[in-house]
Design a protein around this motif. Structure first.
Motif, mmCIF file in Angstrom:
data_model
loop_
_atom_site.group_PDB
_atom_site.id
_atom_site.type_symbol
_atom_site.label_atom_id
_atom_site.label_comp_id
_atom_site.label_asym_id
_atom_site.label_seq_id
_atom_site.Cartn_x
_atom_site.Cartn_y
_atom_site.Cartn_z
ATOM 1 N N HIS A 41 54.845 22.724 17.620
ATOM 2 C CA HIS A 41 54.207 21.611 16.934
ATOM 3 C C HIS A 41 52.424 20.612 17.861
ATOM 4 C CE1 HIS A 41 57.347 20.526 14.192
ATOM 5 N NE2 HIS A 41 58.115 20.526 14.648
ATOM 6 N N SER A 42 52.943 20.763 19.424
ATOM 7 C CA SER A 42 52.013 20.204 19.477
ATOM 8 C C SER A 42 50.882 21.470 20.038
ATOM 9 C CB SER A 42 52.487 19.873 21.475
ATOM 10 O OG SER A 42 53.304 18.698 20.766
ATOM 11 N N PHE A 43 51.717 22.235 20.195
ATOM 12 C CA PHE A 43 49.667 23.836 19.848
ATOM 13 C C PHE A 43 49.499 23.706 18.872
ATOM 14 C CE2 PHE A 43 53.020 26.451 21.900
ATOM 15 C CZ PHE A 43 52.655 26.370 23.467
ATOM 16 N N ASP A 44 49.801 22.808 17.756
ATOM 17 C CA ASP A 44 48.745 22.789 16.498
ATOM 18 C C ASP A 44 47.998 20.899 16.501
ATOM 19 O OD1 ASP A 44 47.550 22.058 14.019
ATOM 20 O OD2 ASP A 44 49.454 22.830 12.805
ATOM 21 N N PRO A 45 46.299 21.597 16.676
ATOM 22 C CA PRO A 45 46.007 20.269 16.991
ATOM 23 C C PRO A 45 46.131 19.275 16.419
ATOM 24 C CG PRO A 45 44.262 22.339 16.855
ATOM 25 C CD PRO A 45 45.924 23.182 16.287
ATOM 26 N N ARG A 46 46.122 19.484 14.932
ATOM 27 C CA ARG A 46 46.379 18.361 13.702
ATOM 28 C C ARG A 46 47.572 17.595 14.487
ATOM 29 N NH1 ARG A 46 46.486 22.594 8.519
ATOM 30 N NH2 ARG A 46 48.266 23.197 10.207
ATOM 31 N N ASN A 47 48.488 18.142 15.455
ATOM 32 C CA ASN A 47 49.861 16.942 15.800
ATOM 33 C C ASN A 47 49.675 16.272 16.743
ATOM 34 O OD1 ASN A 47 51.209 17.924 13.700
ATOM 35 N ND2 ASN A 47 52.405 20.077 15.099
ATOM 36 N N VAL A 48 48.302 16.488 17.968
ATOM 37 C CA VAL A 48 47.592 16.147 18.866
ATOM 38 C C VAL A 48 47.228 15.046 18.742
ATOM 39 C CG1 VAL A 48 46.077 16.773 20.627
ATOM 40 C CG2 VAL A 48 48.222 18.423 19.824
ATOM 41 N N THR A 49 47.067 13.901 19.608
ATOM 42 C CA THR A 49 45.591 12.962 19.612
ATOM 43 C C THR A 49 44.850 13.301 21.218
ATOM 44 O OG1 THR A 49 46.736 11.192 20.734
ATOM 45 C CG2 THR A 49 46.271 11.563 17.861
ATOM 46 N N THR A 50 43.834 13.212 21.157
ATOM 47 C CA THR A 50 43.036 13.064 22.649
ATOM 48 C C THR A 50 42.916 11.552 22.993
ATOM 49 O OG1 THR A 50 40.693 13.686 21.730
ATOM 50 C CG2 THR A 50 42.520 15.198 22.364
ATOM 51 N N GLU A 51 42.114 11.443 24.249
ATOM 52 C CA GLU A 51 41.503 10.433 24.370
ATOM 53 C C GLU A 51 40.571 9.275 23.250
ATOM 54 O OE1 GLU A 51 41.335 8.642 28.648
ATOM 55 O OE2 GLU A 51 40.336 7.296 28.111
ATOM 56 N N PRO A 52 39.551 10.601 23.556
ATOM 57 C CA PRO A 52 38.143 10.378 22.401
ATOM 58 C C PRO A 52 38.212 9.773 20.878
ATOM 59 C CG PRO A 52 38.017 11.861 24.140
ATOM 60 C CD PRO A 52 39.233 11.513 24.426
ATOM 61 N N GLU A 53 39.608 10.353 20.274
ATOM 62 C CA GLU A 53 39.574 9.762 19.349
ATOM 63 C C GLU A 53 40.166 8.679 19.217
ATOM 64 O OE1 GLU A 53 42.156 13.242 16.556
ATOM 65 O OE2 GLU A 53 42.647 13.873 18.716
ATOM 66 N N TYR A 54 39.918 7.554 20.099
ATOM 67 C CA TYR A 54 40.946 6.575 20.165
ATOM 68 C C TYR A 54 39.763 5.637 20.287
ATOM 69 C CZ TYR A 54 45.686 7.438 20.412
ATOM 70 O OH TYR A 54 47.294 8.443 20.269
ATOM 71 N N TYR A 55 38.482 6.024 20.683
ATOM 72 C CA TYR A 55 37.303 5.012 20.947
ATOM 73 C C TYR A 55 37.003 4.903 19.522
ATOM 74 C CZ TYR A 55 37.310 7.190 25.686
ATOM 75 O OH TYR A 55 37.431 8.072 26.742
#
Ligand SMILES: CC(C)(COP(=O)(O)OP(=O)(O)OC[C@H]1O[C@@H](n2cnc3c(N)ncnc32)[C@H](O)[C@@H]1OP(=O)(O)O)[C@@H](O)C(=O)NCCC(=O)NCCS
Length: 257
Positions: free
Chosen positions: A66-80
């Motif tokens: 699941h985590s290979f799919d970017p839609r199931n992942v968040t990155t730090e900048p997405e919280y800004y």
């Protein structure tokens, strides 16, 4: 800057070329969702020709798939709060592929890695000049606020926080573990964030473990010594060292190589 010309064996070179050409086409020809292309590519990079069905796998393995799919992942900048989600969203598959490539068995193969990152870079950053060369484990914030001139080299473990914007000129070298910032927090109110643009002039060298704080301007041909923390603008041709960085020397102004 002189680098040796290196190459793999003929079959590997042809497979590397084929892999990158195919991958770029699949990511950009508009026929498939780039998120799916990234998910499939990462599954192959990490697990080879594994045809197990998702439902046959144990839950930890399913979580990885699941985590290979970017839609199931968040990155730090997405919280800004100041992120432009639309601009980040179109880049996110490319960003996630880059970061997960670096952490795979392929990531430390510079022969392939330089070409791989050069292929992805124009789809992530605001501008990428000619001969962009980037080693592994480099990180940034949004990508869309980061621009590179020609002949820029970025070494291992560099952090380029382009939250407010970073403009990097031509013929710039950024050494291992250097950090460049373009955001800072108010000292009294952590929720107040300032995002001034940071500019790194032509022919600048930021040497290992140096830090450039938000909004500073590093003048042409300047050099920031190992471990220095730049808190104020650096004049062209100056070599600065220490915390806070101060001029130790002024370079002889040789003609541009
Ligand atoms: C900044 C730097 C280029 C200065 O090199 P230099 O011109 O040969 O300087 P010197 O060795 O003559 O040092 C001048 C003075 O600054 C001090 N100094 C040098 N580098 C320093 C640093 N990074 N931090 C603090 N002080 C430093 C020296 O101790 C010396 O002080 P002194 O006069 O009191 O003895 C070098 O020390 C440096 O940081 N190099 C980084 C490594 C590098 O080149 N990386 C390339 C990657 S692109």
């Amino acid at each position: 800057m002189t680098y040796r010309e290196l190459a793999a064996q003929a079959l590997a070179e042809s497979d590397f070329d084929g892999f990158l050409t195919e991958l770029e086409r699949a990511l950009t020809d508009g026929r498939r969702d780039p998120n799916i292309v990234v998910q499939e590519t990462l599954a192959q990079i990490y697990y080879g020709n594994n045809s197990s069905k998702l439902e046959d796998l144990p839950l930890p393995a399913r979580a990885v798939i699941h985590s290979f799919d970017p839609r199931n992942v968040t990155t730090e900048p997405e919280y800004y709060a100041d992120i432009d989600s639309a601009r980040y969203g179109v880049r996110k598959p490319f960003i996630w592929l880059w970061q997960m490539f670096d952490r795979s068995a392929l990531g430390q193969n510079a022969l392939l890695g330089h070409r791989f990152r050069r292929m992805l870079a124009p789809h992530i950053f605001a501008k990428v000049g000619e001969n962009f060369k980037c080693w592994h484990f480099v990180e940034w914030s949004f990508g869309y606020n980061l621009s590179f001139g020609d002949n820029v080299v970025i070494h291992r473990y560099v952090l380029l926080d382009d939250r407010g914007g970073i403009e990097i000129g031509n013929n710039v070298s950024i050494s291992d573990y250097a950090n460049v910032y373009s955001h800072t927090h108010d000292i009294h109110d952590i929720h107040k964030v300032y995002t001034p643009v940071t500019r790194i002039g032509d022919r600048v060298r930021l040497t290992y473990h140096s830090t450039v704080l938000a909004g500073t301007q590093i003048g042409e041909n300047a050099m920031v010594g190992t471990g220095a923390v730049v808190t104020r603008d650096v004049a062209p041709h100056h070599i600065v060292v220490g915390i806070p960085a101060k001029t130790a020397k002024v370079k002889l102004q040789e003609p541009e190589a």
